[in-house]
Design a protein around this motif. Structure first.
Motif, short mmCIF file in Angstrom:
data_model
loop_
_atom_site.label_atom_id
_atom_site.label_comp_id
_atom_site.label_asym_id
_atom_site.label_seq_id
_atom_site.Cartn_x
_atom_site.Cartn_y
_atom_site.Cartn_z
N SER A 210 -2.77 3.51 -7.70
CA SER A 210 -3.65 3.19 -6.56
C SER A 210 -2.81 2.95 -5.31
N GLN A 211 -1.72 2.14 -5.51
CA GLN A 211 -0.85 1.86 -4.36
C GLN A 211 -0.18 3.14 -3.87
N ASP A 212 0.29 3.91 -4.90
CA ASP A 212 0.98 5.16 -4.55
C ASP A 212 0.06 6.11 -3.82
N MET A 213 -1.22 6.15 -4.30
CA MET A 213 -2.20 7.02 -3.65
C MET A 213 -2.35 6.65 -2.18
N PHE A 214 -2.55 5.30 -2.00
CA PHE A 214 -2.69 4.84 -0.61
C PHE A 214 -1.45 5.19 0.20
N ARG A 215 -0.30 4.89 -0.41
CA ARG A 215 0.95 5.16 0.30
C ARG A 215 1.09 6.64 0.61
N ILE B 121 -10.11 11.03 7.14
CA ILE B 121 -10.68 9.65 7.14
C ILE B 121 -11.66 9.50 5.98
N THR B 122 -12.54 10.54 5.84
CA THR B 122 -13.53 10.50 4.74
C THR B 122 -12.83 10.48 3.38
N THR B 123 -11.77 11.31 3.27
CA THR B 123 -11.01 11.32 2.00
C THR B 123 -10.41 9.96 1.73
N VAL B 124 -9.88 9.32 2.76
CA VAL B 124 -9.31 7.96 2.62
C VAL B 124 -10.37 7.00 2.13
N GLN B 125 -11.55 7.10 2.73
CA GLN B 125 -12.66 6.22 2.29
C GLN B 125 -13.00 6.47 0.83
N ASN B 126 -13.09 7.79 0.49
CA ASN B 126 -13.36 8.14 -0.92
C ASN B 126 -12.30 7.55 -1.83
N MET B 127 -11.06 7.67 -1.35
CA MET B 127 -9.96 7.10 -2.14
C MET B 127 -10.15 5.60 -2.35
#
Length: 1951
Positions: free
Chosen positions: A1124-1129, A1204-1210
Motif C-alpha cells: 500500500s505504501q509502495d503503491m502510494f509512493r 487524480i482519479t486513479t490515485v483516488q481509486n488507489m
C-alpha cells in the motif's frame, strides 16, 4: 424532549471525542511499542551484566507501557460505562414517557366514562324537565308540547381499552370521542339550563330568559371562533417561520458559494500575479532588454489586472443584482404571505357568515316544524271544541301569544341576521329571496376562494420553482460568466504569448548581448584565476628558490628543472601581459556597460516601486478610477521607454557585432593560454612529485640514523656496565685472600647438607604416599557413613511421601463425598426451580381465581339476593382450593428455606474443603521443598567427595612432578662419572617403582570410586524399596499373628496347614494376576509413551505450522502495508517523474521556439530583399506548433485528471486492503486462540502422562513389595511347617508310650512311616545346619587370617613409620597448609558457582518474566482490539437509537398535528350542527306564528325549505369534499415539503462533496505547485552547492599552497636535524675511541690478575684434593644408606601391594559378612518371633488338651450304650472294656465290674434307659463298588474297626503336586536346596498313610470318603476346580495320636 435529546447528543459527542482521543493515543503507544520491540532485536549485548541492565531497562519500559495501557484501558472502560449509563438513562426516560402517555390515556378513558355518565344523567334530567314542561303546558294550556326526541343526540358507545398496546389511530379516535362528548355535554348543559329557565320563568320572564340563552350561545360561538382564529394564527406563524428558515438557509448557501467563488477567483488572480512576477523575476536579466520585457509584462499584467478588475466589478454587479433579486423575492414573498393572511382572514369571515346563515336556517327550520305541529294541534282542538266558547277564547289568547312570540323571535332574528326584514309576515318571502341570493353569492365566493387557494398554491409552487430556477439560472449564468472569463483569460494568455513571442525576438538580441557579457565575465574570471595562479606560481617559485638554495648539494637536478620552469614562466608572463592589455580594454567596456545597467536598474526599481504602490492601491476599491488614470499615464511612459529601449537595442546590436569579432579573437587567445597553462600545471605536478620523493627519502634516512644511534648507545652502555662489573670483581678478588677459600669450603658443606635434605625429602615423600593411602581409606569409610546417613534420610523421605499419599487419598475421598454432595445440591436446586415454577403457576392460578371471585362478587352484588346453590358450591370449592394452595405454598416456602440453609452449609463445607486442600497443598509443597533440599545436600556431598578425589589426584600429580624434578636433580648432581651412572640407575629404578605404585594406587582409587558409585546405587535402591517393604511386612506379620491367635483358639494344627496351602494357592494366583496386571500396565505405558510421542510430534508439527502461518501472516501484513505504501509512493514518484518529463519537454519546446526565432532573425537580417514570405511561413508554422502545444497541454490536463482519479481509486483500494488486513488480523487472533487451546490441551496431556508415569512407578513398587511378601510368606510357611513337623513327632512318641497296647498294635505302621519321614527331614536340616556352620567357620578363619595379616602388616608399617614419623609430621603440616588453602579455594569456587547459578536463575526468571510480559502485552493488544470493536458497536447502537428517537419524535409531531386537525374538524362540525339546530328552532317559531290561515304559503315554504335542505346537504357534501381535497392538498404540500427538504439535504451533500472535490483538487494543485517549487528550490540548492564547491576549490588551492609551504619548512627542519645527527655521530665516534683505549688498559690489568689467580689456584688444589677424599668416603657411606633405604622401599611396596590385595579381599568379605550378618539377624528375629508364636500355640494346645482330656460326650456314651445292647451277649464284655478304656478305667476295675455283671449293671442300664428300644444307628456311609459287602461280621466288630480307623485318622491326600506349586524364583531363593519344601513333606506323609489297603468304606470318615480338594487337571469346569477360600469347606480335623478315642468320637459327632 428536544433539550434532553440535545444534552444527550452533546454528551455523546464529548464521550466519542474522548474515545477518539484515547484511541489515537493508544495507537500512538502501540506504534511506539512495536518500534521498541523491533529495536530490541537489534540490541545484542555481550556481557551478562549489560544484558541484565538492558533487560531491566526494557522491563521498566514495558511496565511503564503496560501501566499506560492499563490507565488507557480504565479510561476507556469509564467512558464505556458513562455511555452505558447515558443509554440506560435514555431508556428510562423513554419508559417514563411511555408510562406517562399510558397514564394520560387511562385518564382520558376515565374522563370519557365520566362524561358518558354525565351525559346519561343530563339526558335523564332533560327528559324529566321536558316531562315537567309538558305537564305544565298541558295544565296551563298555554304552551304546546314539543318533541324532545329531536334534541336527543345519538350516543356512540365505544368499547373500553383492554390492553396497553393501542395504536395511534385509537389515540386519535379517543381524543375525537372526548372532544365530541365534551362538546355534547356543554351543549346539553346549555340546553338543560335553557329548559330550566323556561320551566321556572313565567310568561313575562320567558322572553328575557330566551334572550339570555341566545346571548350565551353567541358568546360560546365567539369563544370557539377566537380559539379557531388563534390556532390558525399559530399554524400560519409556524409555516412562516419554516419558510423564513428555508429562505435563510438558501441565502446563507448562496452567500457562502458566492464567497467561495470570490475567494477562488482571488486566489486564481494571486496565482496569476505570482506567476507573472516569477516570470518577470526569471526573465529579469542584467540587461536593458530584460527591463523592456519586464515593462511589457507589467503592461500585460496591468491589462490582465484591468480585465480582472472589470471581471470583479461585473461579478460585484451580478452579486448586487442577485441581492436585489433576493430582496425583491423576499418582498414578494412577504407580500404573498400578507395576501395569504388577508385571504385567510376573509375566508374565516366568510366561513363565519356561512355558519351564522346555516344556524339561522336551522333555527327557522326548527321553528317551522314547531309551528306546523302547533297548528295541527290547534286545528284538532278547534274542531273538537267549536261548541265551547271558553275554549275558543283560550285558543284565541294562545294564538295571540304565539303570534307575539313569533313576532318576537322574528324581530330577534331580524336583529341578528336580517336587518332589512320587518315584523310582518309579508316580509318573509323577500327574506327568503335574500337568503337564496346570499347562498348563491356564498357559492361564488367559495368557488373564488378555492380558485384563490389553488392560485396561491400554484403561486407558491411557482415561486419555489422560479426561486430554484432563478438560483439555477443564476448559477448557470455565473458558470457561463466564469467560462467567458476563462475564455477571455485564455485569449489574454494567447495575446500574452504573442507578446512573449515578440519579446522573445527582443530576448534573442538581449540574450546575445548577455551571452557576450557572460563570456566577458567568464574571461574576467579566468583572467582573475590566471592572475591568482600567477601569484601562486610566483610564491611557489620563491619558496622553491629558497628550498633549492637550502638543498643545493642534494638537488642539482632540481636546479635544472627550475631553470626550465623559469623559462616557461617567463613566456607565460609575456602572454599574461598581453592578455592583461586585452583585459584592460574589456574592463573599460564592462564599466560602461555596468553604468548603463545601473541606470536601467534604477529605472526598474522606480517602476517596481510604482508597481508595488499600484498593487497596494488596487486593494482599495474606492480609488480605482485614479489608479486606472495613473496606470494609463504609466503605460504611456512605459511605451516611451520601450521605444527608447528599442533604439538602445539597435545601438547595442551594432556594438554586439563588433564585440563578437573581438570575442572570437579573445577566444583563440584564451585557448592558447589554456594550453600553456595545462602544460605549466603538468610540469609543476612533476616537480611536486620529485620534491615529495626527495623528502620521503630524507625522512627514511633520518629514521635509520636514529635507530643506529640508539643501538650504538645501548651497546656502549652494556659494555661499560660489563667492564665496571669486571673491575669490581677484580677488586673484590684482590681484597679476598684466604677468606675466599673458607667461603668456598662453606659452600661445599652447604651443598652436602642440601643433598642430605633432598634424601630426607624423598623419605618424607614415601611417608606422605603411605599417609595418603591411609587418608583415602579413611575417606572411603567416611563416605560409607555419609551414604548410610543418606539412606536414613531417604527412608524418612519415603515415610513422608507415604504419609502424604495417605493424606491425598483421604482428600480424594473427601472430594468424592463433596462431589456427591454437590450433585445432591444440583438435584435440590433443580427441584427448587421446579417448585418455583409450580409456585409461579399457582400464583397465576390464584390471581385468576381471585379475579373470578371478584367478578362473581360483582355479579352477586348486581344480581338478586337469590343465589343459586351451584355457585355457592363452586365458591366453597374454590375457597377450599385456595386454602390448600396456601398450605402448599407455605410448605414450599419452608422447603425453599431448608434447601437454602443446606446450600449455605454445603458452601461452607466446600470453603472448608478448599482451605484444607490448600493446607495439604502447602504441606506437599513443603515436603517437595524438603525433598529438593535433601537432593541438594546429597548432590553437595557427592560434589565434595568428587572434589576430594580431585584433590587426591592433584596431590598424586604433584608427587609425580616432584619425582620428575628429583630425576632432573639427580641428573644434575653427578660429580664423578661412575658414581653418577650408578646413582642414575638407582634413581631410575626407584622412580619406575614409584610410578608403578602410583599407578596401582590410581587403579585402587578408581576401583574404590566405582564401588562407591555401585554402593550408593544399591543403597538408593534399597532405601527406596525397603521402607515400604518393611512397613508392609510388619503389617502382614501382625495380621498373621492375629490369624494364628484366632486359629490357636480352635483345636488343632492340620487345619492351619491346609489353610496355609490354600493361602499359598491364592497367593500364587494373586501373583499371576499381578504379573498379568503388570504386563498390561507396561503395555499401556508403552502405548501411552507412543501416543505421547505421537502427540508431541503432532503438537510440534502444529506449532511449526502455526509459526509458519504467523510468519506468513506477518509477511502478508508487511507486504500489504509495504505494497500500500509502495503503491502510494510509486504513484507519487510516477506523477513527479511525469511532471519532470513534462517540464523537460516544455523546456525543449521553449528552446525550439528560441532557435526558430533566431533562425527568423538571421533570415530577416540575411535576406533583406525578400523576407516577407519566409517570415509568414515560419509564423504559420509557429502558430501551428503553438496549437499543437495547446492540444498537448489539454491532453496533459486530461491525463492529470485521470491520474487524480486513479490515485483516488488507489486510496479506495488501500481502504479495502486495510479491511482485508483487519480480517486477517481477526483470523490470526482466532488462530492464536486455537493455538492457546492446543497448548492447554498439550499441557494437560503432559500432566496426564506424568501422572501415569507416577502411577506406574507406584505399581512397580507395589509389585516388588508383593513379590517380596510372597517370598517371605514362602519362607515363613516353610519354617512353620518344619517346626510343626518337629513338634508332632515328639508328641507322637509321648502318646505311643502312654497309649494302651491295643492301639499300639493297631497303628504301628503309620507311626513308623511318619517317624521315618520326620527323621529324614531332621537329618536334612542337620546337614544344612552343619554346612552353614562350616561356611561360617571358614568365613571366621578367613577373617582371622585377614586380621592377622592386617595386624602383621600394620606392625611392619608401624615399625617403618616410627623411624620416619618426625619427617612425616613436617610434610603433614605442609600438606595441611596446602589443604587449607585448597579448601579455601574450593569454598571460593563454590561460592562463585552458587553466585553463577543464582545469576543464571535470575536471568532465566527475568527471561520468563519478559516472556510473560510480552504475552501480557499481546493479550492487552487483543483486549484493546476487542474494546475498540465493542466501542464501535456501541457507537453504531447509539446512532441507531438516536435515529429511532428522531423517527419517533417526527411520528409524534405528525400525530399531534393530525390530532389538532381532527379536533378542529370536530369543532367545526359541532359548530355547524349547533347553528343548524338554532336555525331550525327559529324556523319552527316563525312557522308557529304564521301557520294560522296561511297553509298554502306554508306548504310552499315547506317545499322551499326542503329544497333548501337538499341544497344545504349538497353544499355540505361539496364542503366536505372540498375539505377532504384541501386536506389532501395539505398532505401533498407536506409531502412536497419533505421532498424539498430531502432535495435540499441532497443538494447540501452534493455541495459538500463538490467542496471536498474542489479542496482535493486544490490540494493536488498545491502539491504539484509545491513539487515545482521544490524543484526550483533544488535547482537553487544545486547552484548554491556549485558555488560552495567552487569556493571549496579555491580554498583547496590555497590549502595546497599552504601544504607546499609547510613541506618546504619541514625540509629545512629535517636538514637541521640531519646536521645535529651528524654532529652527534662524530661525538659518539670520539667516545668510542676513548672507550676502546680504556678497554685495552682493562685487558692488560686483567691479564695481570689472571696470573695472580693461577698461582692461588695451584695452592688451593692441594687443599681440595685432601678434602675430596674425605667427601668421597662420606658419599660412599651415604650411598650404602640410600641402597638400604631403597631395599626397604621395595619391601614396603611389596607389603603394600599384599596389604592392598588383602584389604580388597577383606572389604569384599566384610561386605559379604555384613550382608550375611544382616540376614542372620533377620532370621534370628523371625526365629524369635516364631518361637514366641509357637510357645503361645503350645501353651494354648496344652490348655486345650488338659481341658478336653477328662470330658466325655453324652451322644457318644448314648451310642456306646445302644451299641452295647445291640451286640450279642457273647461279645458285650468286649464292648464294656472298650467303654472302660474310653472312660479311662483300669483293667482290674473293669474285670471286677464284668465279674459283677449279673448283679445289676444291665438292670440299672435297662432301668435307666427305661426299656427304650429306639436305637440310633451309626450314619450309613455310601458303599463303593470296589469294596465287598461284609454282612457276616457283627456290628461290634464293625464298630471296633471304625474306632481303630478313627483313632489313627488318615489325611485326605492333597492333590497339589510339586509341579503345580511353582516356587517364587527358584534361583532367587538360596535356601531352596537346604530346606525341603512343604509339599514334599506332605507327599511323603500322605504316601505313608495312603499305602494302607485295608481301609473300610463303612468306617471311613466323611472327609476320607469324599475328597475335598480334587486335582485340577484337565477339566475346565468350575465344579472340578479347587474350592476357593470364599466357599465354606468342611476340612477334616487332624487329631494327634495321643488324643483319646473319646475326643475322636466327639469330633466325629460334632461334624
Amino acid at each position: 424532549m428536544a433539550s434532553w435529546l440535545g444534552g444527550l447528543g452533546s454528551g455523546l459527542g464529548q464521550s466519542l471525542g474522548q474515545v477518539g482521543g484515547s484511541l489515537s493515543s493508544l495507537t500512538g503507544q502501540l506504534s511506539s511499542f512495536t518500534k521498541d520491540i523491533l529495536l530490541e532485536g537489534a540490541e545484542e549485548v555481550g556481557d551478562a551484566a549489560t544484558e541484565l541492565h538492558v533487560s531491566n531497562s526494557r522491563l521498566r519500559e514495558i511496565e511503564s507501557i503496560n501501566a499506560a495501557l492499563k490507565s488507557e484501558n480504565e479510561r476507556l472502560k469509564k467512558i464505556c460505562s458513562d455511555l452505558e449509563e447515558k443509554h440506560e438513562a435514555a431508556e428510562l426516560q423513554v419508559k417514563q414517557l411511555t408510562i406517562e402517555y399510558r397514564n394520560q390515556l387511562q385518564q382520558k378513558e376515565v374522563e370519557i366514562s365520566h362524561l358518558k355518565a354525565r351525559q346519561n344523567a343530563l339526558q335523564e334530567q332533560l327528559q324529566k324537565v321536558q316531562t315537567a314542561a309538558q305537564s305544565s303546558q298541558s295544565a296551563a294550556g298555554l304552551q304546546p308540547a314539543t318533541t324532545s326526541a329531536s334534541f336527543v343526540p345519538v350516543v356512540r358507545h365505544s368499547s373500553g381499552f383492554e390492553g396497553d398496546d393501542m395504536d395511534f389511530g385509537d389515540l386519535i379516535w379517543s381524543q375525537q370521542e372526548i372532544n365530541r362528548l365534551s362538546n355534547q355535554v356543554s351543549r346539553l348543559e346549555s340546553e338543560v339550563d335553557h329548559w330550566k329557565q323556561i320551566a321556572q320563568s313565567s310568561k313575562v320572564q320567558g322572553m328575557n330568559v330566551a334572550e339570555q340563552s341566545e346571548i350565551c350561545k353567541l358568546q360560546n360561538t365567539i369563544k370557539e371562533l377566537k380559539q379557531n382564529l388563534s390556532q390558525e394564527i399559530d399554524e400560519h406563524q409556524h409555516e412562516l417561520s419554516v419558510l423564513q428558515d428555508a429562505h435563510r438557509q438558501k441565502l446563507i448557501e448562496i452567500t457562502r458559494r458566492h464567497r467561495e467563488e470570490l475567494s477562488e477567483y482571488e486566489e486564481r488572480i494571486e496565482e496569476l500575479e505570482n506567476q507573472l512576477q516569477q516570470d518577470g523575476v526569471s526573465t529579469d536579466a542584467v540587461d536593458d532588454s530584460k527591463t523592456s520585457e519586464q515593462k511589457k509584462s507589467a503592461q500585460n499584467l496591468e491589462g490582465g489586472k484591468v480585465e480582472d478588475l472589470q471581471i470583479v466589478k461585473d461579478l460585484e454587479d451580478e452579486i448586487r443584482r442577485l441581492n436585489q433579486k433576493l430582496s425583491s423575492a423576499k418582498e414578494e414573498n412577504k407580500i404573498l404571505l400578507k395576501d395569504q393572511e388577508l385571504l385567510k382572514v376573509e375566508k374565516i369571515q366568510i366561513t363565519q357568515a356561512y355558519e351564522s346563515l346555516k344556524s339561522d336556517y336551522s333555527i327557522l327550520q326548527s321553528s317551522v316544524t314547531e309551528q306546523d305541529a302547533l297548528l295541527k294541534e290547534q286545528e284538532k282542538k278547534f274542531q273538537s271544541k267549536t261548541t265551547q266558547p271558553e275554549d275558543v277564547v283560550r285558543l284565541q289568547q294562545a294564538l295571540l301569544e304565539a303570534e307575539k312570540e313569533i313576532a318576537r323571535l322574528s324581530s330577534l332574528n331580524q336583529a341578528d341576521s336580517f336587518t332589512h326584514t320587518g315584523k310582518d309576515m309579508q316580509a318573509f318571502t323577500p327574506d327568503l329571496q335574500v337568503l337564496k341570493e346570499e347562498n348563491i353569492k356564498l357559492k361564488k365566493e367559495k368557488e373564488g376562494l378555492e380558485k384563490d387557494l389553488l392560485r396561491a398554491q400554484h403561486e407558491n409552487k411557482n415561486i419555489l420553482s422560479t426561486y430554484s430556477e432563478d438560483q439555477n439560472s443564476e448559477i448557470n449564468q455565473l458558470r457561463q460568466d466564469l467560462e467567458r472569463k476563462e475564455r477571455e483569460l485564455n485569449e489574454s494568455i494567447a495575446e500574452r504569448e504573442t507578446l512573449v513571442a515578440e519579446l522573445e525576438e527582443l530576448d534573442k538580441q538581449n540574450q546575445e548581448a548577455t551571452q557576450l557579457q557572460i563570456d566577458i565575465d567568464f574571461e574576467k574570471k579566468k583572467v582573475a584565476k590566471l592572475e591568482m595562479e600567477k601569484m601562486e606560481t610566483i610564491k611557489e617559485l620563491d619558496s622553491q628558490k629558497e628550498k633549492l638554495s637550502q638543498c643545493s648539494y642534494a638537488l642539482n637536478d632540481l636546479h635544472i628543472s627550475k631553470q626550465q620552469l623559469q623559462n616557461t614562466i617567463k613566456d607565460l608572463q609575456e602572454q599574461l601581459k598581453k592578455s592583461q592589455d586585452c583585459n584592460l580594454h574589456n574592463k573599460k567596456e564592462i564599466k560602461e556597460l555596468q553604468q548603463r545597467l545601473k541606470e536601467r536598474e534604477e529605472e526598474l526599481s522606480v517602476s517596481l516601486s510604482k508597481l508595488t504602490e499600484k498593487s497596494n492601491q488596487e486593494a482599495n476599491y474606492s480609488c480605482q478610477d485614479l489608479i486606472l488614470k495613473e496606470r494609463e499615464v504609466e503605460i504611456a511612459k512605459l511605451q516611451n521607454s520601450i521605444l527608447e529601449n528599442k533604439q538602445i537595442n539597435e545601438d547595442l546590436e551594432k556594438s554586439l557585432s563588433d564585440l563578437k569579432i573581438e570575442n572570437g579573437k579573445l577566444v583563440t587567445s584564451f585557448e592558447e593560454i589554456k594550453q600553456q597553462l595545462n602544460d605549466a600545471i603538468s610540469e609543476k605536478n612533476k616537480v611536486y612529485l620529485e620534491k615529495d620523493t626527495v623528502v620521503e627519502a630524507l625522512k627514511m634516512e633520518k629514521k635509520h640514523l636514529e635507530t643506529e644511534l640508539n643501538q650504538t648507545e645501548k651497546r656502549l652502555f652494556e659494555q661499560a656496565q660489563k667492564y665496571e662489573q669486571t673491575i669490581q670483581e677484580l677488586s673484590n678478588a684482590r681484597s679476598m685472600d684466604t677468606t675466599a677459600l673458607q667461603l668456598e669450603h662453606e659452600r661445599l658443606v652447604k651443598l652436602n647438607q642440601e643433598k642430605d635434605f633432598k634424601i630426607a625429602e624423598f623419605k618424607r615423600n614415601m611417608e606422605q604416599m603411605e599417609s595418603d593411602h591411609q587418608e583415602t581409606k579413611e575417606m572411603l569409610t567416611t563416605s560409607l557413613g555419609g551414604q548410610k546417613q543418606l539412606t536414613e534420610l531417604i527412608k524418612e523421605k519415603e515415610e513422608f511421601i507415604e504419609k502424604f499419599k495417605n493424606q491425598a487419598l483421604q482428600v480424594r475421598q473427601e472430594l468424592e463425598e463433596y462431589k456427591k454432595a454437590s450433585k445432591k445440591q444440583d438435584v435440590l436446586k433443580q427441584n427448587l426451580e421446579e417448585k418455583d415454577k409450580s409456585l409461579a403457576i399457582m400464583k397465576e392460578e390464584n390471581n385468576h381465581l381471585k379475579e373470578e371471585i371478584e367478578r362473581l362478587k360483582d355479579q352477586q352484588s348486581r344480581s338478586t339476593p337469590m343465589v343459586e346453590p351451584k355457585t355457592l358450591d363452586i365458591i366453597i370449592e374454590l375457597e377450599s382450593e385456595v386454602t390448600q394452595l396456601k398450605v402448599i405454598k407455605n410448605n414450599l416456602e419452608e422447603e425453599i428455606e431448608v434447601l437454602k440453609k443446606t446450600i449455605e452449609d454445603q458452601n461452607q463445607k466446600t470453603v472448608q474443603l478448599q482451605q484444607s486442600l490448600q493446607e495439604q497443598r502447602k504441606q506437599i509443597d513443603e515436603s517437595k521443598v524438603q525433598c529438593e533440599q535433601m537432593n541438594v545436600t546429597h548432590e553437595r556431598l557427592s560434589l565434595a567427595k568428587d572434589e576430594e578425589i580431585k584433590n587426591l589426584q592433584k596431590t598424586i600429580e604433584q608427587i609425580k612432578t616432584q619425582l620428575h624434578k628429583e630425576r632432573q636433580v639427580t641428573k644434575v648432581q653427578t660429580l664423578n662419572g661412575e658414581n653418577g651412572n650408578e646413582k642414575h640407575d638407582l634413581s631410575k629404578a626407584e622412580i619406575e617403582r614409584l610410578v608403578k605404585g602410583i599407578k596401582e594406587r590410581e587403579m585402587e582409587i578408581k576401583l574404590l570410586n566405582e564401588k562407591n558409585v555401585s554402593l550408593s546405587q544399591q543403597i538408593d535402591q534399597l532405601s527406596k524399596d525397603e521402607v515400604g517393604k518393611l512397613t508392609r511386612i510388619i503389617q502382614e506379620k501382625d495380621l498373621e499373628i492375629q490369624a494364628l491367635n484366632a486359629r490357636v483358639s480352635s483345636a488343632s494344627y492340620r487345619q492351619d496347614v491346609l489353610c496355609l496351602q490354600q493361602q499359598l494357592q491364592a497367593y500364587v494366583m494373586e501373583r499371576e494376576q499381578v504379573l498379568a496386571v503388570l504386563s498390561e500396565k507396561t503395555r499401556e505405558n508403552s502405548q501411552l509413551k507412543t501416543e505421547y510421542h505421537k502427540i508431541m510430534d503432532m503438537v510440534a508439527a502444529k506449532e511449526a505450522a502455526l509459526v509458519r502461518l504467523q510468519e506468513e501472516n506477518q509477511k502478508l501484513s508487511n507486504r500489504f502495508e509495504n505494497s500500500s505504501q509502495d503503491m502510494f509512493r510509486e504513484t507519487i514518484q510516477n506523477l513527479s517523474r511525469i511532471i519532470r518529463e513534462k517540464d523537460i519537454e516544455i523546456d525543449a519546446l521553449s528552446q525550439k521556439c528560441q532557435t526558430l526565432l533566431t533562425v527568423l532573425q538571421t533570415s530577416s537580417t540575411g535576406t533583406d530583399s525578400g523576407p516577407g514570405g519566409v517570415n509568414s511561413n515560419q509564423f504559420e508554422e509557429l502558430l501551428q506548433e503553438r496549437d499543437k502545444l495547446k492540444q498537448q497541454v489539454k491532453k496533459m490536463e486530461e491525463w492529470k485528471q485521470q491520474v487524480i482519479t486513479t490515485v483516488q481509486n488507489m486510496q479506495h483500494e488501500s481502504a479495502h486492503l486495510q479491511e482485508e488486513l483487519h480480517k486477517l488480523q481477526a483470523q490470526i487472533s482466532v488462530e492464536s486462540d486455537s493455538n492457546s487451546k492446543l497448548q492447554v490441551d498439550y499441557n494437560g496431556l503432559i500432566q496426564s502422562y506424568e501422572q501415569n508415569e507416577k502411577k506406574l512407578k507406584s505399581f512397580s513398587q507395589e509389585l516388588a513389595q508383593v513379590q517380596h511378601t510372597i517370598g517371605q510368606l514362602h519362607n515363613t510357611k516353610d519354617l512353620l511347617l518344619g517346626k510343626l513337623d518337629l513338634v508332632t513327632p515328639s508328641v507322637a512318641m509321648a502318646s505311643i508310650v502312654s497309649q494302651p497296647p491295643v492301639i499300639q498294635s493297631s497303628a504301628p505302621e503309620v507311626l513308623s512311616d511318619e517317624t521315618k519321614l520326620l527323621q529324614k527331614e531332621l537329618e536334612q536340616l542337620k546337614k544344612k545346619l552343619q554346612e552353614k556352620d562350616s561356611t561360617i567357620r571358614t568365613l571366621q578363619e578367613n577373617n582371622q587370617r585377614l586380621s592377622d595379616s592386617v595386624a602383621t602388616a600394620s606392625e611392619a608399617e608401624r615399625k617403618s613409620q616410627e623411624g620416619t614419623d618426625s619427617e612425616m609430621r613436617q610434610i603433614k603440616e605442609k600438606h595441611d597448609v596446602l589443604q587449607k588453602s585448597l579448601r579455601e579455594k574450593d569454598i571460593l569456587i563454590k561460592s562463585k558457582s552458587d553466585q553463577l547459578l543464582s545469576v543464571s536463575e535470575n536471568l532465566s526468571n527475568k527471561e520468563n518474566e519478559n516472556e510473560l510480559l510480552k504475552q501480557a502485552v499481546t493479550n492487552l493488544k487483543e483486549r484493546n482490539l476487542i474494546l475498540e470493536m465493542d466501542i464501535r458497536k456501541l457507537k453504531e447502537e447509539n446512532e441507531k437509537i438516536v435515529a429511532s428517537c428522531r423517527e419517533k419524535e417526527t411520528e409524534f409531531r405528525a400525530l399531534q398535528e393530525t390530532n389538532m386537525q381532527f379536533s378542529m374538524m370536530l369543532k367545526e362540525k359541532e359548530f355547524e350542527s349547533h347553528s343548524m339546530k338554532e336555525k331550525a328552532l327559529t324556523f319552527e317559531k316563525l312557522l308557529k306564528e304564521k301557520e294560522q290561515g296561511k297553509t298554502g304559503e306554508l306548504n310552499q315554504l315547506l317545499n322551499e325549505v326542503k329544497s333548501m335542505q337538499e341544497k344545504a346537504v349538497t353544499f355540505q357534501q361539496e364542503r366536505d369534499q372540498v375539505m377532504v381535497a384541501l386536506k389532501q392538498k395539505q398532505m401533498e404540500s407536506s409531502a412536497l415539503q419533505s421532498e424539498i427538504q430531502h432535495l435540499r439535504e441532497k443538494e447540501q451533500r452534493l455541495n459538500q462533496e463538490l467542496e471536498r472535490l474542489r479542496n482535493h483538487l486544490l490540494e493536488m494543485e498545491d502539491s504539484y505547485t509545491r513539487e515545482v517549487l521544490a524543484a526550483e528550490d533544488r535547482e537553487a540548492k544545486l547552484r548554491k552547492k556549485v558555488s560552495v564547491l567552487e569556493e571549496k576549490l579555491v580554498s583547496s588551492s590555497t590549502a595546497v599552497e599552504n601544504a607546499s609551504h609547510q613541506a618546504s619548512l619541514q625540509v629545512e627542519s629535517l636538514q637541521e636535524q640531519l646536521n645535529l645527527v651528524s654532529k652527534q655521530r662524530d661525538e659518539t665516534v670520539l667516545q668510542l675511541t676513548i672507550s676502546q683505549d680504556q678497554v685495552k688498559q682493562y685487558a692488560l690489568s686483567l691479564a695481570n690478575l689472571q696470573m695472580v689467580l693461577e698461582q692461588f689456584q695451584q695452592e688451593e688444589k692441594a687443599m681440595y684434593s685432601a678434602e675430596l677424599e674425605k667427601h668421597q668416603k662420606q658419599t660412599e657411606e651415604w650411598k650404602k644408606k640410600a641402597e638400604n633405604l631403597e631395599e626397604k622401599v621395595v619391601s614396603l611396596q611389596e607389603s603394600l601391594g599384599e596389604a592392598n590385595a588383602a584389604l580388597d579381599a577383606a572389604s569384599r568379605l566384610t561386605e559379604q559378612l555384613d550382608v550375611k550378618e544382616e540376614q542372620i539377624e533377620e532370621l534370628k528375629k523371625e526365629g524369635e518371633i516364631r518361637k514366641e508364636m509357637l510357645e503361645d500355640v503350645q501353651n494354648k494346645l496344652m490348655n486345650l488338651i488338659n481341658s478336653t482330656e477328662g470330658k466325655v460326650d453324652k451322644l457318644l456314651m448314648r451310642n456306646l450304650f445302644v451299641g452295647h445292647f445291640h451286640t450279642p451277649k457273647n461279645k458285650r464284655p468286649e464292648v464294656l472294656r472298650l467303654m472302660g478304656s474310653i472312660l479311662g478305667i483300669k483293667k482290674e476295675e473293669l474285670d471286677q465290674l464284668l465279674s459283677e455283671e449279673q448283679r445289676g449293671v444291665t438292670r440299672w442300664v435297662t432301668g435307666w434307659l427305661g426299656g427304650g428300644t429306639g436305637s440310633k444307628s451309626v450314619p450309613n456311609t455310601p458303599l463303593r463298588p470296589t469294596h465287598q459287602n461284609v454282612f457276616n461280621s457283627s456290628f461290634s466288630e464293625l464298630f471296633v474297626k471304625f474306632l481303630e480307623t478313627e483313632s489313627c485318622p488318615s489325611l485326605p491326600p492333597p492333590k497339589l503336586s510339586v509341579h503345580d506349586i511353582k516356587p517364587l524364583g527358584a534361583a532367587g531363593i538360596g535356601k531352596a536346596g537346604s530346606v525341603p519344601s512343604s509339599s514334599q513333606i506332605q507327599d511323603s506323609a500322605v504316601s505313608g498313610i495312603g499305602r494302607r489297603p485295608d481301609a473300610n468304606p463303612f468306617l471311613a470318615p466323611r472327609s476320607a470318603a469324599v475328597p475335598l480338594i480334587t486335582p485340577a487337571t484337565s477339566s475346565g469346569h468350575l465344579l472340578m476346580k479347587p474350592i476357593s477360600d470364599a466357599l465354606p469347606t468342611f476340612t477334616p480335623l487332624p487329631v494327634s495320636p495321643d488324643a483319646s478315642a473319646g475326643a475322636v468320637l466327639k469330633d466325629l459327632l460334632k461334624q
